[in-house]
Scaffold this motif. Structure first.
Motif, PDB file in Angstrom:
ATOM      1  N   TYR A 241       0.826  -1.214   0.000  1.00 27.60           N
ATOM      2  CA  TYR A 241       0.000   0.000   0.000  1.00 27.60           C
ATOM      3  C   TYR A 241       0.856   1.259   0.000  1.00 27.60           C
ATOM      4  CZ  TYR A 241      -3.456   3.466   1.422  1.00 27.60           C
ATOM      5  OH  TYR A 241      -4.259   4.584   1.483  1.00 27.60           O
ATOM      6  N   ILE A 242       1.860   1.314   0.885  1.00 30.97           N
ATOM      7  CA  ILE A 242       2.702   2.515   0.960  1.00 30.97           C
ATOM      8  C   ILE A 242       3.524   2.687  -0.313  1.00 30.97           C
ATOM      9  CG2 ILE A 242       4.631   3.620   2.172  1.00 30.97           C
ATOM     10  CD1 ILE A 242       3.645   2.375   4.749  1.00 30.97           C
ATOM     11  N   SER A 243       4.107   1.599  -0.814  1.00 36.70           N
ATOM     12  CA  SER A 243       4.993   1.706  -1.976  1.00 36.70           C
ATOM     13  C   SER A 243       4.258   2.152  -3.235  1.00 36.70           C
ATOM     14  CB  SER A 243       5.682   0.358  -2.227  1.00 36.70           C
ATOM     15  OG  SER A 243       4.721  -0.639  -2.527  1.00 36.70           O
ATOM     16  N   HIS A 244       2.962   1.819  -3.347  1.00 35.72           N
ATOM     17  CA  HIS A 244       2.194   2.204  -4.530  1.00 35.72           C
ATOM     18  C   HIS A 244       1.377   3.474  -4.330  1.00 35.72           C
ATOM     19  CE1 HIS A 244       2.902  -2.156  -5.288  1.00 35.72           C
ATOM     20  NE2 HIS A 244       3.055  -1.733  -6.531  1.00 35.72           N
ATOM     21  N   ASN A 245       1.496   4.074  -3.159  1.00 29.59           N
ATOM     22  CA  ASN A 245       0.706   5.266  -2.854  1.00 29.59           C
ATOM     23  C   ASN A 245       1.528   6.523  -3.142  1.00 29.59           C
ATOM     24  OD1 ASN A 245      -0.812   7.373  -1.488  1.00 29.59           O
ATOM     25  ND2 ASN A 245      -1.866   5.750  -0.383  1.00 29.59           N
TER      26      ASN A 245
ATOM     27  N   THR B 230       1.356  10.378   4.242  1.00 32.16           N
ATOM     28  CA  THR B 230       0.089  10.059   4.905  1.00 32.16           C
ATOM     29  C   THR B 230      -0.123   8.553   4.972  1.00 32.16           C
ATOM     30  OG1 THR B 230      -1.075  10.325   2.790  1.00 32.16           O
ATOM     31  CG2 THR B 230      -1.004  12.224   4.263  1.00 32.16           C
ATOM     32  N   ALA B 231       0.313   7.813   3.955  1.00 31.27           N
ATOM     33  CA  ALA B 231       0.171   6.356   3.978  1.00 31.27           C
ATOM     34  C   ALA B 231       1.002   5.746   5.108  1.00 31.27           C
ATOM     35  CB  ALA B 231       0.593   5.762   2.636  1.00 31.27           C
ATOM     36  N   SER B 232       2.205   6.285   5.316  1.00 33.21           N
ATOM     37  CA  SER B 232       3.062   5.803   6.412  1.00 33.21           C
ATOM     38  C   SER B 232       2.468   6.171   7.762  1.00 33.21           C
ATOM     39  CB  SER B 232       4.460   6.403   6.273  1.00 33.21           C
ATOM     40  OG  SER B 232       5.054   6.015   5.049  1.00 33.21           O
TER      41      SER B 232
ATOM     42  N   MET C 136      -9.339   9.584   9.874  1.00 33.91           N
ATOM     43  CA  MET C 136      -8.906   8.233  10.243  1.00 33.91           C
ATOM     44  C   MET C 136      -9.818   7.184   9.632  1.00 33.91           C
ATOM     45  SD  MET C 136      -7.823   8.573  14.265  1.00 33.91           S
ATOM     46  CE  MET C 136      -7.399   6.824  14.379  1.00 33.91           C
ATOM     47  N   TRP C 137     -11.127   7.410   9.724  1.00 30.91           N
ATOM     48  CA  TRP C 137     -12.095   6.445   9.181  1.00 30.91           C
ATOM     49  C   TRP C 137     -11.915   6.302   7.669  1.00 30.91           C
ATOM     50  CZ3 TRP C 137     -15.804   6.418   5.441  1.00 30.91           C
ATOM     51  CH2 TRP C 137     -16.705   5.347   5.459  1.00 30.91           C
ATOM     52  N   ARG C 138     -11.787   7.433   6.988  1.00 36.72           N
ATOM     53  CA  ARG C 138     -11.669   7.420   5.532  1.00 36.72           C
ATOM     54  C   ARG C 138     -10.387   6.700   5.097  1.00 36.72           C
ATOM     55  NH1 ARG C 138     -12.389  12.278   5.003  1.00 36.72           N
ATOM     56  NH2 ARG C 138     -10.242  13.032   4.863  1.00 36.72           N
ATOM     57  N   CYS C 139      -9.284   6.965   5.777  1.00 35.93           N
ATOM     58  CA  CYS C 139      -8.002   6.360   5.403  1.00 35.93           C
ATOM     59  C   CYS C 139      -8.022   4.848   5.616  1.00 35.93           C
ATOM     60  CB  CYS C 139      -6.871   6.995   6.219  1.00 35.93           C
ATOM     61  SG  CYS C 139      -6.560   8.725   5.791  1.00 35.93           S
ATOM     62  N   LEU C 140      -8.593   4.393   6.739  1.00 36.39           N
ATOM     63  CA  LEU C 140      -8.661   2.953   6.982  1.00 36.39           C
ATOM     64  C   LEU C 140      -9.580   2.283   5.964  1.00 36.39           C
ATOM     65  CD1 LEU C 140      -7.857   0.529   8.670  1.00 36.39           C
ATOM     66  CD2 LEU C 140      -9.798   1.007  10.185  1.00 36.39           C
TER      67      LEU C 140
END
Length: 381
Positions: A183-187, A192-194, A294-298
């Motif tokens: 997820y982090i590598s492709h974001n 924010t992903a981290s 937080m809700w949206r990111c999860l």
């Protein structure tokens, strides 16, 4: 010294005079707001108050009654009308049957009926219409009664759908690995992903609520991270019966510590206001992160994980990670229930019971172990 304002409470016979619709609506909203204000004095969270307000507002607006005063010939239900003896009870029965017919879970039905019952109980114990001249509800609108009875609540049964609402230790590790490696590598927004990955790890490793995570501080004077003590604390733990926020410390695993070290050293300093905003987790605008963010990111992470083939609970949310923490802790430390209660901030063991959701495979393993011990004991005899 300023004298408090005095109000006059009318104690008259039930009035039969014509009451304009606008006045009825004003009385309804005043009573409802009086009840919602008690959530503030009881120190409930903004999210709890908002949820209660949205449900109650929608419930009364959803029940339509005939009224010639209204241009459409019908209008929403008022609080005292929902509490009219016999008729009010019939409405509750109709509502309960509708929920069951629509296949709502017993827990959801209990939640909805509980919200209504608490409101009606408040009205019975405080049967006034707020205002400069406070009036008794019975004086203006007639007798009211509690329409929600204990017989309306579904019988508690083993809800098999609860299985799968938590992540086992292996599933949790796979979820962490997906976020970190894919997820982090492709974001494109790696910062924010981290940040989101770090919050997920804290939720799964420490059992903190979402509201507790967003209120963690990284800077003094209220820094909440203690690496040397293997502890992380929240100063926003739920209080009992409106006692206020409670400070609570919980476990800070080596994995969570390593993850947070990287975040504090390499990720957080790149956010706006990182040197002045004490918040551990900061938004892209430099403010403390909000629950909505937080809700949206999860939600985005879970959707991407499912696309990648991960088997996840149907409604994986922040509280699911808290339940995962509790369940995994109990499976590894079955004799440490009181320690877990303290870390979770629970006073009553029955509350903890709702968080620990063992899988069927775990039950099978435990039962097999018990049977083997019984057999071996019998053989020795």
């Amino acid at each position: 010294m300023r004298r408090p304002n005095l109000v006059v409470v009318h104690r008259l016979e039930v009035a039969s005079a014509f009451i304009p619709l606008d006045e009825k609506l004003a009385d309804h909203h005043a009573i409802l707001q009086g009840y919602l204000d008690t959530h503030v004095t009881r120190n409930h969270s903004d999210r709890t108050i908002d949820s209660e307000q949205r449900f109650l507002k929608g419930w009364f607006e959803g029940f339509m009654v005939k009224d010639d005063q209204h241009p459409d010939g019908e209008r929403q239900l008022m609080i005292w009308e929902a509490m009219i003896p016999v008729l009010g009870r019939q409405r509750i029965i109709e509502f309960s049957k509708g929920l069951i017919t629509s296949e709502f879970k017993p827990r959801t039905v209990n939640d909805y009926l509980g919200k209504l019952r608490r409101l009606f109980q408040y009205v019975l114990e405080n049967p006034y219409i707020p205002g400069d001249e406070v009036q008794l509800i019975i004086t203006k609108y007639g007798r009211v009664d509690q329409p929600v009875l204990e017989y309306d609540y579904p019988v508690h049964i083993l809800d098999l759908e609860d299985e799968g609402f938590v992540l086992t230790g292996k599933q949790l590790t796979q979820f962490y690995d997906f976020i970190r490696k894919e997820y982090i590598s492709h974001n494109p927004k790696k910062l924010t992903a981290s940040r989101d990955y770090t919050m997920v790890v804290l939720a799964g490793e420490s059992g903190l609520r979402a509201n507790e995570i967003l209120n963690l501080d990284a800077l003094k004077p209220h820094r909440d991270i203690f690496y040397e003590q293997n502890r992380i604390q929240t100063r926003y733990g739920k209080g009992a019966k409106g006692s206020g926020k409670r400070i609570r410390k919980t476990i800070f695993t080596p994995f969570a510590q390593a993850t947070l070290h990287v975040y504090e050293d390499q990720i957080r300093p790149n956010f706006p206001n990182a040197k002045s905003n004490p918040a551990l987790f900061i938004s892209e605008s430099g403010d403390r992160i909000s629950y909505q963010t937080m809700w949206r990111c999860l939600h985005v992470i879970v959707c991407e994980a499912r696309k990648a083939g991960l088997e996840l609970p149907p409604k994986l949310a922040w509280h699911s990670l808290r339940k995962s923490f509790a369940t995994n802790f109990m499976e590894h430390n079955p004799d440490k229930v009181w320690v877990l209660m303290d870390m979770m901030g629970h006073i009553n063991p029955s509350t903890l019971h709702r968080y620990v959701k063992h899988s069927r495979s775990y039950y099978d393993r435990v039962i097999d172990s018990v049977v083997k011990n019984l057999i071996s004991g019998t053989t020795r005899v």
